[in-house]
Design an enzyme around this catalytic site. Structure first.
Site, mmCIF file in Angstrom:
data_model
loop_
_atom_site.group_PDB
_atom_site.id
_atom_site.type_symbol
_atom_site.label_atom_id
_atom_site.label_comp_id
_atom_site.label_asym_id
_atom_site.label_seq_id
_atom_site.Cartn_x
_atom_site.Cartn_y
_atom_site.Cartn_z
ATOM 1 N N HIS A 89 -8.169 3.655 -28.324
ATOM 2 C CA HIS A 89 -9.273 4.411 -27.761
ATOM 3 C C HIS A 89 -10.433 3.615 -27.731
ATOM 4 C CE1 HIS A 89 -11.751 7.994 -27.742
ATOM 5 N NE2 HIS A 89 -12.597 7.334 -28.648
ATOM 6 N N LEU A 135 -2.708 8.746 4.746
ATOM 7 C CA LEU A 135 -3.730 9.131 3.417
ATOM 8 C C LEU A 135 -4.424 8.082 3.199
ATOM 9 C CD1 LEU A 135 -2.015 11.971 1.480
ATOM 10 C CD2 LEU A 135 -3.428 12.228 3.671
ATOM 11 N N THR A 143 16.357 -6.570 6.908
ATOM 12 C CA THR A 143 15.407 -6.538 7.963
ATOM 13 C C THR A 143 14.243 -5.394 7.959
ATOM 14 O OG1 THR A 143 17.065 -5.362 9.046
ATOM 15 C CG2 THR A 143 16.925 -7.702 9.500
#
Length: 509
Positions: free
Chosen positions: A488, A229, A186
């Protein structure tokens, strides 16, 4: 027709301005059969009954059905996905992304040679996009239930015995669902604060903060955790003056201390203000706005803060109200969490609990793992969740993601360790896209080089962290990561370089 059924029919007809004519009675009969379709009757026993259709509950139900168990899921909201999908993780991420796009267009695009004469916020369109995402995903889960043959009951369930759940359906009726095994999933609810009444207009929870009709000029957030935040970031990007009030001395207390300090500086550069070690002692809503009276956590001079909207984000609490746990004798701890063993079983045979209602991180993905493991145990298989290896993410910009232990925790355990760090300022991809704020920090055992914790602050840190999650789950060393070829230029190279810094030396710094 029984007396109770006659009363229900009369109430239904009146609620829809229908008469007692044969045609309208036929409409009632069709409606009753439609809404009852798929409901478990008292005579049908399930192998598994799940109370709650959030991330833990719906995943547990689907997994149970996949394992060949007759399964019913009960959900009071009327839409699946729980808090996470309906008023939490998903809508907040939608608004975080939309508000970030606006902020980038207004502040960063010109530096990339993309210029507009003006940029405006269409809040109603932003909210519509958020609502569309939620609607599509909730319907998607219902589709998964049908695909996996999970029985779905819409209503509020409560125990009448360890093997029976009475459900008050959202259509106004009731039914009893029987199960050999019942899983409580729940979830949790907003934790309230003494003396503060949430009205979801001027004083809001995360639910209200996701549905504001206009951008508040001043927003006060009570609580500097993940939710506070993130929601502060949304409205700050859209133009609010955001002040965060936190009782503790630091934001996100569970975060690695070094990363936390850098994270706070990043948010402050975005004009988010912080009042740490501060408690709220009074609230006044008699005027047009809200006035908060605050004082130092240790006591001292009081000050008054004014805002258009106050977001109460002081954490969450297990939701077990009205379940009838006391009736069947399920044990809970002093803060209301259901006590379970390592197989998610409560003290009552046949009754289990998962997710936010039990101890452990209150995270959607943790609840999902609980659900799968619990059902595997019920099916006679082996389930496992290691809460020390569950990742956590703050979805601000930059994001902060972590897995394993913080440096403070490693020190407290008395473990000798090494630290490897790499800044994104030295990462080629981050520099190329002009988004290089942040770092990777790795903690490893000094003798064995086994990775103990990884902490990342960066754009898309929530995606980057999973290489570290996999490494920690397989007890990898920092050298293991360092010796893996990374493409890269990518942001993930920063993790490789931090690993190199842990066991040896990095190349690019």
């Amino acid at each position: 027709m029984a007396l109770a059924s006659l009363a229900r029919r009369k109430a239904y007809l009146l609620s829809r301005n229908l008469s007692n004519s044969p045609a309208d009675v036929l409409k009632y009969s069709f409606s009753l059969s439609y809404f009852s379709r798929g409901f478990a009757s008292g005579s049908e026993e399930n192998d598994v009954v799940v109370i709650g259709g959030g991330p833990g509950g719906y995943v547990a139900a689907i997994k149970a059905a996949q394992l060949g168990l007759k399964t019913t899921c009960i959900e009071k909201r009327g839409t699946l996905g729980g808090t996470c999908l309906n008023v939490g993780c998903i809508p907040s991420k939608a608004l975080l992304h939309s508000s970030h796009m606006y902020h980038e267009a207004k502040h960063s695009f010109p530096g990339h040679g993309v210029k507009f004469s003006s940029v405006e916020v269409d809040l109603s369109a932003m909210m519509a996009q958020k609502d569309k995402a939620v609607s599509n995903l909730t319907r998607g889960i219902e589709g998964l239930f049908k695909k996996n043959k999970v029985n779905y009951v819409k209503g509020y369930g409560k125990f009448i015995s360890p093997s029976e759940v009475s459900v008050d359906t959202i259509e106004g009726g009731s039914t009893v669902v029987k199960g050999k095994n019942i899983i409580i999933a729940t979830g949790s609810d907003v934790k309230s604060l003494p003396g503060i009444t949430i009205d979801e207009k001027r004083i809001v929870s995360s639910t209200g903060a996701l549905a504001l009709s206009e951008v508040p000029k001043k927003l006060i957030v009570i609580g500097a955790g993940y939710i506070g935040l993130e929601m502060g970031s949304v409205w700050g990007r859209l133009g609010s003056e955001v002040t965060v009030v936190e009782f503790a001395p630091d934001i996100v207390p569970t975060m690695d201390g070094e990363v936390r300090k850098q994270f706070q500086r990043a948010l402050e550069k975005q004009k988010m203000k912080f009042m740490l070690k501060t408690k709220v002692v009074g609230v006044d809503t008699t005027g047009n706005g809200v006035k908060l009276t605050v004082e130092p956590a240790a006591g001292g001079e009081q000050t008054t803060l004014e805002a258009d909207v106050v977001l109460v984000s002081a954490g969450r609490t297990p939701f077990t109200a009205g379940l009838g746990l006391d009736k069947i004798g399920v044990e809970t701890d002093k803060i209301g969490r259901i006590l379970v063993n390592d197989r998610f079983a409560t003290n009552v045979p046949g009754v289990y609990a998962i997710g936010d209602v039990i101890p452990g991180p209150m995270l959607a993905h943790k609840a999902e793992e609980d659900g799968v493991a619990c059902v595997e145990f019920i099916a006679g298989k082996h389930g496992h969740v290691d809460y020390d290896k569950v990742p956590g993410v703050v979805y601000t910009h930059p994001e902060v993601a972590s897995v394993g232990k913080t440096e403070e925790q490693v020190k407290a355990l008395g473990i000798e360790y090494r630290v490897g760090k790499f800044p994104f300022l030295a990462n080629s991809r981050a520099k190329a896209i002009d988004d290089a704020e942040g770092m990777v920090k790795i903690l490893a055992d000094k003798e064995s080089d086994k990775i103990l914790g990884v902490h990342i602050m960066a754009p898309n840190a929530g995606e980057l962290i999973h290489e570290a999650v996999l490494a920690i789950n397989y007890d990898a060393s920092s050298e293991d990561i360092a010796r893996v070829c990374h493409a890269h230029p990518t942001m993930s190279e920063a993790l490789k370089e931090a690993a190199m810094a842990t066991y040896d030396k990095p190349i690019h710094v």
